[in-house]
Design an enzyme around this catalytic site. Structure first.
Site, PDB file in Angstrom:
ATOM      1  N   ALA A  79       0.830  -1.209   0.000  1.00 22.69           N
ATOM      2  CA  ALA A  79       0.000   0.000   0.000  1.00 22.69           C
ATOM      3  C   ALA A  79       0.862   1.255   0.000  1.00 22.69           C
ATOM      4  CB  ALA A  79      -0.927  -0.004   1.210  1.00 22.69           C
ATOM      5  N   ARG A  83       1.214   5.058  -2.053  1.00 23.40           N
ATOM      6  CA  ARG A  83       0.882   6.184  -1.151  1.00 23.40           C
ATOM      7  C   ARG A  83      -0.542   6.087  -0.627  1.00 23.40           C
ATOM      8  NH1 ARG A  83       5.377   6.486  -4.611  1.00 23.40           N
ATOM      9  NH2 ARG A  83       6.673   8.276  -4.101  1.00 23.40           N
ATOM     10  N   CYS A  84      -1.031   4.857  -0.395  1.00 22.16           N
ATOM     11  CA  CYS A  84      -2.400   4.679   0.087  1.00 22.16           C
ATOM     12  C   CYS A  84      -2.388   4.646   1.611  1.00 22.16           C
ATOM     13  CB  CYS A  84      -3.016   3.392  -0.470  1.00 22.16           C
ATOM     14  SG  CYS A  84      -4.751   3.178  -0.042  1.00 22.16           S
ATOM     15  N   SER A  85      -2.482   5.806   2.229  1.00 22.97           N
ATOM     16  CA  SER A  85      -2.369   5.892   3.681  1.00 22.97           C
ATOM     17  C   SER A  85      -3.546   5.228   4.391  1.00 22.97           C
ATOM     18  CB  SER A  85      -2.227   7.349   4.117  1.00 22.97           C
ATOM     19  OG  SER A  85      -3.263   8.133   3.591  1.00 22.97           O
ATOM     20  N   VAL A  88      -2.414   1.613   4.601  1.00 24.48           N
ATOM     21  CA  VAL A  88      -1.250   1.562   5.492  1.00 24.48           C
ATOM     22  C   VAL A  88      -1.719   1.646   6.944  1.00 24.48           C
ATOM     23  CG1 VAL A  88       0.817   2.791   6.256  1.00 24.48           C
ATOM     24  CG2 VAL A  88       0.395   2.464   3.815  1.00 24.48           C
TER      25      VAL A  88
END
Length: 297
Positions: A79, A83-85, A88
């Site tokens: 993830a 950059r899929c916070s 994450v």
């Protein structure tokens, strides 16, 4: 803007107590701990949600060569590449719940070397999978203290590709953090281009929406100039104009937005990245020789 998605009105999202098949699915999520926003949005398509849930459960909860905490850490690594916070944050919480070492969450440099060795193939799978060669696989399977077994590597690669895909779903559906997530906590930072606060009533919200609007305005200005130039030029056909529009649109998409490269905006993600500037590049462009591809049965 209320509800699990930035794009889908809350009234269209299935709620608990709806049709029986969906109610049973949501009940399964409840028994597992909670109904997250991904499940709520995916509930618009109950059959798809059912398949997704079974796959997710199999990958994360059922028997397999990888221990549970490592599965969640691999999900974090995947993830983070996109950059899929949201994802994450979800899997940082899950990682701790199944007994993972909190020190690992300080960054990839704190994880065991065996997991760090996945970084290269994770990077390629996320952005340029056609560059993977048999040597990448051989390097991971090479006997040694930090080597992977074939069964472990297969599960790890499935997890990586699963979460690369799921990150696209999260962005495409505008999935927002759950209301109980603490936005100030790096574990639960909002996804890029989503609301800066879960309680925000602003549909675009945050700087991500503002940046997107600015990019759209710039693109519209360029389109307008093209139209004006067409009026000045004689003999420009509609087909040629359409081609110019597509070229402008493509070029605007190939320019990375500032928040992707700005280290101050997503420090909770960058700590899981090595070579963060590595990103997508067209597989082949006109006039260029196509790169060799790794084909496997």
């Amino acid at each position: 803007a209320r509800g699990p998605s930035t794009f889908i009105p809350l009234g269209e999202i299935p709620q608990e107590g709806g049709e029986s098949s969906l109610h049973q699915l949501l009940g399964a999520f409840v028994s597992a701990g909670r109904v997250d926003h991904v499940a709520m949005v995916m509930g618009l398509h109950p059959q798809y949600l059912s398949s997704f849930w079974k796959t997710q459960y199999l990958l994360l909860r059922m028997d397999g060569p990888l221990p549970y905490h490592k599965r969640h850490y691999i999900a974090i690594m995947a993830a983070a590449r996109h950059r899929c916070s949201y994802l994450v944050g979800v899997h940082m919480g899950e990682f701790l719940q199944v007994g993972g070492n909190p020190v690992w969450l300080q960054g990839l440099h704190c994880a065991p070397q065996k997991l760090r060795n996945l970084n290269e193939i994770n990077k390629l799978l996320a952005h340029r999978p056609w560059l993977i060669t048999k040597e990448h696989i051989e390097a991971l399977l090479k006997p040694g203290e930090d080597s992977w077994s074939l069964a472990e590597l297969v599960q790890a690669l499935v997890l990586l590709t699963h979460y690369h895909s799921l990150a696209s779903f999260v962005f495409g559906c505008g999935i927002k953090p759950e209301e109980e997530q603490d936005v100030e906590n790096s574990c639960w930072a909002p996804s890029p281009h989503s609301d800066s606060s879960p309680a925000s009533d602003d549909t675009m919200g945050g700087s991500g929406g503002t940046d997107a609007m600015q990019e759209l305005e710039v693109l519209m200005e360029r389109m307008k100039l093209l139209q004006e130039n067409q009026l000045e030029e004689e003999g420009v056909t509609q087909e040629e104009l359409a081609t110019r529009f597509e070229l402008e649109k493509t070029e605007s998409l190939l320019v990375p937005s500032s928040d992707i490269l700005d280290p101050s905006l997503q420090s909770n993600i960058r700590c899981f990245l090595e070579d963060p500037e590595f990103g997508y590049k067209d597989f082949t462009r006109r006039g260029e020789q196509a790169p060799p591809t790794f084909r496997a049965q």
